[in-house]
Design an enzyme around this catalytic site. Structure first.
Site, PDB file in Angstrom:
ATOM      1  N   ASP A  99       1.060  -1.520  -0.326  1.00  0.00           N
ATOM      2  CA  ASP A  99       0.143   0.084   0.365  1.00  0.00           C
ATOM      3  C   ASP A  99       1.169   1.098   0.186  1.00  0.00           C
ATOM      4  O   ASP A  99       1.771   1.664   0.693  1.00  0.00           O
ATOM      5  CB  ASP A  99      -0.773   0.160   1.498  1.00  0.00           C
ATOM      6  CG  ASP A  99      -2.106   0.541   1.239  1.00  0.00           C
ATOM      7  OD1 ASP A  99      -2.222   1.698   0.638  1.00  0.00           O
ATOM      8  OD2 ASP A  99      -2.680   0.439   1.729  1.00  0.00           O
ATOM      9  N   ASP A 195      -2.892   4.149  -2.081  1.00  0.00           N
ATOM     10  CA  ASP A 195      -3.700   5.237  -1.650  1.00  0.00           C
ATOM     11  C   ASP A 195      -4.377   7.389  -2.007  1.00  0.00           C
ATOM     12  O   ASP A 195      -2.701   7.176  -2.411  1.00  0.00           O
ATOM     13  CB  ASP A 195      -3.151   5.773  -0.415  1.00  0.00           C
ATOM     14  CG  ASP A 195      -3.877   6.037  -0.028  1.00  0.00           C
ATOM     15  OD1 ASP A 195      -5.025   5.165   1.371  1.00  0.00           O
ATOM     16  OD2 ASP A 195      -4.527   7.609   0.866  1.00  0.00           O
ATOM     17  N   GLU A 254      -6.723   3.555  -6.094  1.00  0.00           N
ATOM     18  CA  GLU A 254      -8.042   3.207  -4.620  1.00  0.00           C
ATOM     19  C   GLU A 254      -8.612   4.650  -5.175  1.00  0.00           C
ATOM     20  O   GLU A 254      -7.766   6.362  -5.380  1.00  0.00           O
ATOM     21  CB  GLU A 254      -6.998   3.306  -3.517  1.00  0.00           C
ATOM     22  CG  GLU A 254      -8.849   4.571  -2.820  1.00  0.00           C
ATOM     23  CD  GLU A 254      -8.529   4.952  -1.529  1.00  0.00           C
ATOM     24  OE1 GLU A 254      -9.395   4.515  -0.133  1.00  0.00           O
ATOM     25  OE2 GLU A 254      -7.729   5.747  -0.957  1.00  0.00           O
ATOM     26  N   HIS A 319     -10.750  -2.346   4.955  1.00  0.00           N
ATOM     27  CA  HIS A 319     -10.230  -0.784   6.483  1.00  0.00           C
ATOM     28  C   HIS A 319     -11.283  -0.193   6.020  1.00  0.00           C
ATOM     29  O   HIS A 319     -10.815   0.414   7.157  1.00  0.00           O
ATOM     30  CB  HIS A 319      -9.003  -1.185   5.947  1.00  0.00           C
ATOM     31  CG  HIS A 319      -8.337  -0.183   5.437  1.00  0.00           C
ATOM     32  ND1 HIS A 319      -8.156   0.000   3.979  1.00  0.00           N
ATOM     33  CD2 HIS A 319      -7.806   0.947   5.388  1.00  0.00           C
ATOM     34  CE1 HIS A 319      -7.547   0.768   3.257  1.00  0.00           C
ATOM     35  NE2 HIS A 319      -7.605   1.253   4.385  1.00  0.00           N
ATOM     36  N   ASP A 320     -12.090   0.492   5.414  1.00  0.00           N
ATOM     37  CA  ASP A 320     -12.551   1.869   5.738  1.00  0.00           C
ATOM     38  C   ASP A 320     -14.248   1.446   5.603  1.00  0.00           C
ATOM     39  O   ASP A 320     -14.613   2.251   6.009  1.00  0.00           O
ATOM     40  CB  ASP A 320     -12.057   2.785   4.433  1.00  0.00           C
ATOM     41  CG  ASP A 320     -10.852   3.434   4.717  1.00  0.00           C
ATOM     42  OD1 ASP A 320     -10.201   3.170   5.282  1.00  0.00           O
ATOM     43  OD2 ASP A 320     -10.141   3.454   3.285  1.00  0.00           O
TER      44      ASP A 320
HETATM   45  C1  GLC Z   1      -7.675   5.869   1.630  1.00  0.00           C
HETATM   46  C2  GLC Z   1      -7.415   4.699   2.607  1.00  0.00           C
HETATM   47  C3  GLC Z   1      -7.822   5.434   4.559  1.00  0.00           C
HETATM   48  C4  GLC Z   1      -6.976   6.479   4.792  1.00  0.00           C
HETATM   49  C5  GLC Z   1      -6.810   7.504   3.370  1.00  0.00           C
HETATM   50  C6  GLC Z   1      -5.915   8.823   3.904  1.00  0.00           C
HETATM   51  O1  GLC Z   1      -8.351   6.470   1.917  1.00  0.00           O
HETATM   52  O2  GLC Z   1      -7.752   3.636   2.437  1.00  0.00           O
HETATM   53  O3  GLC Z   1      -8.024   3.957   5.070  1.00  0.00           O
HETATM   54  O4  GLC Z   1      -8.010   7.204   6.055  1.00  0.00           O
HETATM   55  O5  GLC Z   1      -5.998   7.153   1.873  1.00  0.00           O
HETATM   56  O6  GLC Z   1      -4.678   8.291   3.219  1.00  0.00           O
END
Ligand code: GLC
Ligand code: CA
Length: 524
Positions: A99, A195, A254, A319-320
């Site tokens: 990640d 990310d 993402e 995880h979100d």
């Molecule tokens: C992405 C991650 C999340 C994080 C955010 C800031 O959305 O999945 O967990 O808080 O980025 O890095």
């Protein structure tokens, strides 16, 4: 296996390292802990692991605030532990995806410490400093600009104020980050999850975002100027060229505020391999878990991704997000968790399976004082944050679910005495065994991985049924989203049952809430 490309035909399992397995009993999962569970992952039948961040971090956003991109946080282990994990995974045919959180760093990264020191710092321009804020909002609440007294300017942070955004327009930043990719590629990493990649570039003139209707400040803006800038595409081209210097490497993005149009635009042979679509993850209020809705989503996906020739991804949780079992199941009844798992593993596209979903883990619920996640603290009780889906993996019924001998960083779900890997591995009717069988079927049946998808016409409204067909295989997945027994006409031919949830039913019949997978027998 012929023509098997791991990231296209395989299944990726997401591990939140802090919560998977704790090898040294300090209450925090770690890399040696994961190493110790690779045999489990191999027997489950996944093809790759994606590790949420394990880099040094002050944990203002639990690892997503990185203070060193090329090191391992001592709580998670060492670079040697990482090397052992990669080796152990590769020995078992499991790829490793890291990640990379490159939109921002921690405010304790030496780059930012140097940047904020003075306006003349050689690293000043590595972050985004302005004399006056514009109207941009942090997605975790409040203005995206923080005043920094030592130099009297504001810096930009799209998330918490401890996560300053990098200035991707600075060529030195660009180079430093490309070096981060190379650092991990040289250590045998197979791929990266990027990310919020589409937020890297911001409007050069810092124009205000126009307003729109929404709940939080962040939602009340159209994000025209703080993400999705045209500079992103040439950067992705450059990242892809770097990845392509190594065999079979992969990047999945993402996409922040993802729409199918955006996702498709960022993917291609000279861009990302894939980007997440979150088609099935909205709350039950916005996206009811019913045959018609799921069918509609699948149709949309198929049409758009098919036309663009972009390989889709399927996500049920991460995880979100609240876990699928927490979204769709009542109490401890797993019926709908079987359906969610069957959907994940029988649709076209690369499935991403979040740790613990294979045993139907439920979100933990926390008292306000126990909440750790920053947006949860900020928006409680309207939004309770993301701690719920991050609880320790439930391995067995021993203390702390076999995760650790010490008190874990987040509480274990109280159902661990009944719901665990050990318990479900001994129960042939369990979600774990079902998942394992589905993964094996996906591997043995090219039609499930690469075949076309056609809906079965003439099914009752509570039934979702589709065919997955390749040149010489026809499979049928049928789901009963309703609570009554149904029958429906099967296409001509002889159908053999490959797998079903719940009690046995005849092909063409479905028990309440049941899902099954049939294969058409060859004509003689
Ligand atoms: C992405 C991650 C999340 C994080 C955010 C800031 O959305 O999945 O967990 O808080 O980025 O890095
Ligand atoms: Ca530990």
């Amino acid at each position: 296996m012929e023509d098997f490309i791991w990231w296209r035909d395989g299944v990726v399992y997401q591990i939140y390292p802090r919560s998977f397995a704790d090898s040294n009993n300090d209450g925090i999962g770690d890399l040696p802990g994961i190493l110790g569970r690779l045999d489990y992952l191999q027997s489950l039948g996944i093809d790759a692991i994606w590790l949420s961040p394990f880099y040094p971090s002050p944990d203002k956003d639990f690892g997503y605030d990185v203070s060193d991109f090329t090191a391992v946080d001592p709580r998670f282990g060492t670079l040697e532990d990482f090397a052992a994990l990669v080796e152990g995974a590769h020995q078992r045919g499991i790829r490793v995806v890291l990640d990379l959180v490159l939109n921002h760093t921690s405010d304790q990264h030496t780059w930012f410490e140097e940047s904020r020191r003075s306006k003349d710092s050689p690293r000043r321009d590595w972050y985004i400093w302005r004399d006056h804020p514009n109207n941009w909002q942090a997605s975790f609440g409040g203005s995206a600009w923080e005043f920094d007294p030592p130099t009297g300017q504001y810096y930009l942070h799209s998330f918490t104020k401890e996560q300053p955004d990098l200035n991707w327009r600075n060529p030195q930043v660009r180079q430093a980050i490309l070096d981060v990719f190379r650092f991990w590629l040289e250590r045998g990493v197979d791929g990266f999850r990027l990310d919020v990649f589409n937020a890297y570039f911001k409007d050069a003139a810092f124009r205000d975002n126009p307003a729109k209707f929404g709940l939080r400040g962040f939602d009340r803006q159209q994000h025209l100027f703080d993400m999705d800038q045209p500079e992103m595409t040439p950067l992705l081209n450059e990242v892809r060229r770097l990845l392509d210097e190594y065999p079979e490497r992969y990047a999945v993005g993402e996409t922040y505020l993802a729409t199918p149009e955006k996702i498709i635009a960022y993917c291609g042979p000279d861009k990302l391999h894939a980007a997440f679509s979150f088609d099935f993850t909205s709350s039950n209020l916005i996206f009811p878990w019913q045959a018609a809705w799921v069918c509609q989503k699948i149709l949309e996906r198929e049409a758009r991704f098919g036309a663009a020739q972009v390989w889709p991804t399927t996500v049920m949780g991460n995880h979100d997000l609240p876990r699928p079992a927490s979204r769709y199941c009542r109490g401890e009844d797993d019926t709908q968790a079987f359906n969610a798992m069957a959907l994940l593993l029988t649709l076209p596209g690369t499935p991403f399976l979040y740790y613990g979903d294979e045993i139907g883990m439920r979100d933990i619920s926390l008292k306000r004082s126990e909440i750790l996640d920053p947006p949860g603290k900020k928006y409680w009780p309207v939004y309770k944050g993301r701690d719920g889906c991050r609880s320790p993996m439930q391995w067995d019924a021993s203390a702390n679910a076999g995760f650790s001998a010490a008190r874990p960083w987040l509480p274990v779900h109280p159902n661990y005495t009944r719901r665990s890997v050990l318990a479900q591995s001994q129960d042939l009717q369990s979600l774990l065994i079902f998942t394992q069988k589905l993964l094996a079927l996906r591997k043995s049946h090219p039609a499930l991985r690469r075949g076309g998808l056609d809906f079965l016409p003439g099914t009752p409204p509570q039934v979702l049924a589709y065919l997955r067909q390749s040149a010489d295989q026809t499979l049928l997945a049928a789901f009963n989203f309703g609570s009554s027994f149904v029958t429906f006409p099967l296409p001509a031919g002889k159908w053999e049952k490959l797998l079903f949830s719940g009690q046995s039913a005849r092909p063409g019949e479905l028990l309440p809430g049941q899902v099954y997978l049939l294969e058409k027998q060859a004509e003689r």
